[in-house]
Enzyme design. Structure first.
Site, PDB file in Angstrom:
ATOM      1  N   ARG A  30       0.808  -1.226   0.000  1.00  0.00           N
ATOM      2  CA  ARG A  30       0.000   0.000   0.000  1.00  0.00           C
ATOM      3  C   ARG A  30       0.838   1.271   0.000  1.00  0.00           C
ATOM      4  O   ARG A  30       0.306   2.359  -0.214  1.00  0.00           O
ATOM      5  CB  ARG A  30      -1.031  -0.046   1.123  1.00  0.00           C
ATOM      6  CG  ARG A  30      -2.210  -0.977   0.785  1.00  0.00           C
ATOM      7  CD  ARG A  30      -3.226  -1.020   1.904  1.00  0.00           C
ATOM      8  NE  ARG A  30      -2.663  -1.565   3.111  1.00  0.00           N
ATOM      9  CZ  ARG A  30      -2.640  -2.867   3.419  1.00  0.00           C
ATOM     10  NH1 ARG A  30      -3.174  -3.739   2.612  1.00  0.00           N
ATOM     11  NH2 ARG A  30      -2.099  -3.278   4.539  1.00  0.00           N
TER      12      ARG A  30
ATOM     13  N   GLU B 166       1.863  -6.340  13.510  1.00  0.00           N
ATOM     14  CA  GLU B 166       0.668  -6.464  14.354  1.00  0.00           C
ATOM     15  C   GLU B 166       0.085  -7.875  14.245  1.00  0.00           C
ATOM     16  O   GLU B 166      -0.433  -8.420  15.189  1.00  0.00           O
ATOM     17  CB  GLU B 166      -0.357  -5.410  13.921  1.00  0.00           C
ATOM     18  CG  GLU B 166      -1.424  -5.103  14.945  1.00  0.00           C
ATOM     19  CD  GLU B 166      -2.464  -4.112  14.417  1.00  0.00           C
ATOM     20  OE1 GLU B 166      -2.277  -3.552  13.321  1.00  0.00           O
ATOM     21  OE2 GLU B 166      -3.468  -3.934  15.112  1.00  0.00           O
TER      22      GLU B 166
HETATM   23  P1  AMP Z   1       3.051  -2.163  11.783  1.00  0.00           P
HETATM   24  O1  AMP Z   1       4.344  -2.770  11.377  1.00  0.00           O
HETATM   25  O2  AMP Z   1       2.405  -2.845  12.933  1.00  0.00           O
HETATM   26  O3  AMP Z   1       3.166  -0.660  11.981  1.00  0.00           O
HETATM   27  O4  AMP Z   1       2.025  -2.422  10.588  1.00  0.00           O
HETATM   28  C1  AMP Z   1       2.000  -1.610   9.510  1.00  0.00           C
HETATM   29  C2  AMP Z   1       1.757  -2.364   8.239  1.00  0.00           C
HETATM   30  O5  AMP Z   1       0.727  -3.347   8.360  1.00  0.00           O
HETATM   31  C3  AMP Z   1       1.312  -1.409   7.171  1.00  0.00           C
HETATM   32  O6  AMP Z   1       1.909  -1.796   5.959  1.00  0.00           O
HETATM   33  C4  AMP Z   1      -0.181  -1.549   7.122  1.00  0.00           C
HETATM   34  O7  AMP Z   1      -0.620  -1.538   5.804  1.00  0.00           O
HETATM   35  C5  AMP Z   1      -0.489  -2.895   7.777  1.00  0.00           C
HETATM   36  N1  AMP Z   1      -1.451  -2.790   8.885  1.00  0.00           N
HETATM   37  C6  AMP Z   1      -1.234  -3.091  10.182  1.00  0.00           C
HETATM   38  N2  AMP Z   1      -2.304  -2.915  10.940  1.00  0.00           N
HETATM   39  C7  AMP Z   1      -3.252  -2.468  10.131  1.00  0.00           C
HETATM   40  C8  AMP Z   1      -4.620  -2.066  10.313  1.00  0.00           C
HETATM   41  N3  AMP Z   1      -5.211  -2.098  11.513  1.00  0.00           N
HETATM   42  N4  AMP Z   1      -5.298  -1.631   9.247  1.00  0.00           N
HETATM   43  C9  AMP Z   1      -4.703  -1.586   8.024  1.00  0.00           C
HETATM   44  N5  AMP Z   1      -3.452  -1.941   7.773  1.00  0.00           N
HETATM   45  C10 AMP Z   1      -2.727  -2.389   8.802  1.00  0.00           C
END
Ligand code: AMP
Length: 174
Positions: free
Chosen positions: A61, A98
């Site tokens: 994205r 996550e």
């Molecule tokens: P993080 O590494 O936890 O900051 O996760 C970020 C990545 O995971 C990004 O590339 C987001 O597109 C995706 N992502 C994680 N959590 C979500 C969420 N709640 N909604 C949409 N995309 C998410």
């Protein structure tokens, strides 16, 4: 247009891709020409005077607004991808996210010490993905590194993973 209008147009999908995740779907912003233009304008205004030479987008994205912004800034675009996707020599970083573990890669010759870099992704959750991207970009000893998201999920405090967080910014906080 207010930021509230943009926030209201983000679709939230419960339990995607796994139970317990409230997935923020930005495709509902991208499909509306006025919202897409507003997003592009807000991002451009933030970075137009920073001397950015390369926008680095994180798969997948980060590949949407990343190149749009790069074009407006007269910068190049560099993809950070999942393993096995980039055709030439790469360097990589593993990280926790996550929902699961992952690895990201960048081409070894993607950046130089002359570059001023803006790393872009759609959303900051725990920050693990961006931290890994930041660590990859740091290896190139570029002049400066900025970080930008469309959305920051404030509850998850992802920004706290970064020591020097004044160069991290998001268009929308929810
Ligand atoms: P993080 O590494 O936890 O900051 O996760 C970020 C990545 O995971 C990004 O590339 C987001 O597109 C995706 N992502 C994680 N959590 C979500 C969420 N709640 N909604 C949409 N995309 C998410």
């Amino acid at each position: 247009m207010s930021k509230e209008t943009l926030i209201q147009n983000i679709r939230t999908i419960k339990d995607f891709p796994i139970p317990g995740i409230m997935f923020k779907d930005v495709t509902t912003l991208f499909k509306d020409p006025k919202l897409l233009k507003e997003l592009s304008d807000l991002m451009y205004e933030k970075y137009k005077d920073k001397g950015i030479t390369k926008v680095v987008g994180i798969e997948s994205r980060g590949f949407i607004m990343g190149p749009i912004l790069a074009t407006r800034l007269n910068a190049g675009f560099i993809p950070i991808r999942k393993p096995g996707k980039l055709p030439s020599e790469t360097i990589e970083q593993s990280y926790d996210k996550e929902y699961g573990k992952d690895i990201i890669q960048i081409h070894k010759d993607a950046l130089s010490e002359e570059d001023v870099v803006l790393i872009h992704d759609d959303l900051l959750a725990t920050g693990g993905t961006m931290k890994a991207a930041y660590q990859l970009v740091e290896k190139f000893h570029t002049k400066d590194i900025y970080i930008n998201f469309i959305i920051e999920l404030l509850d998850l405090k992802g920004k706290e993973l970064f020591e020097n967080n004044e160069k991290i910014d998001s268009i929308l906080s929810i």
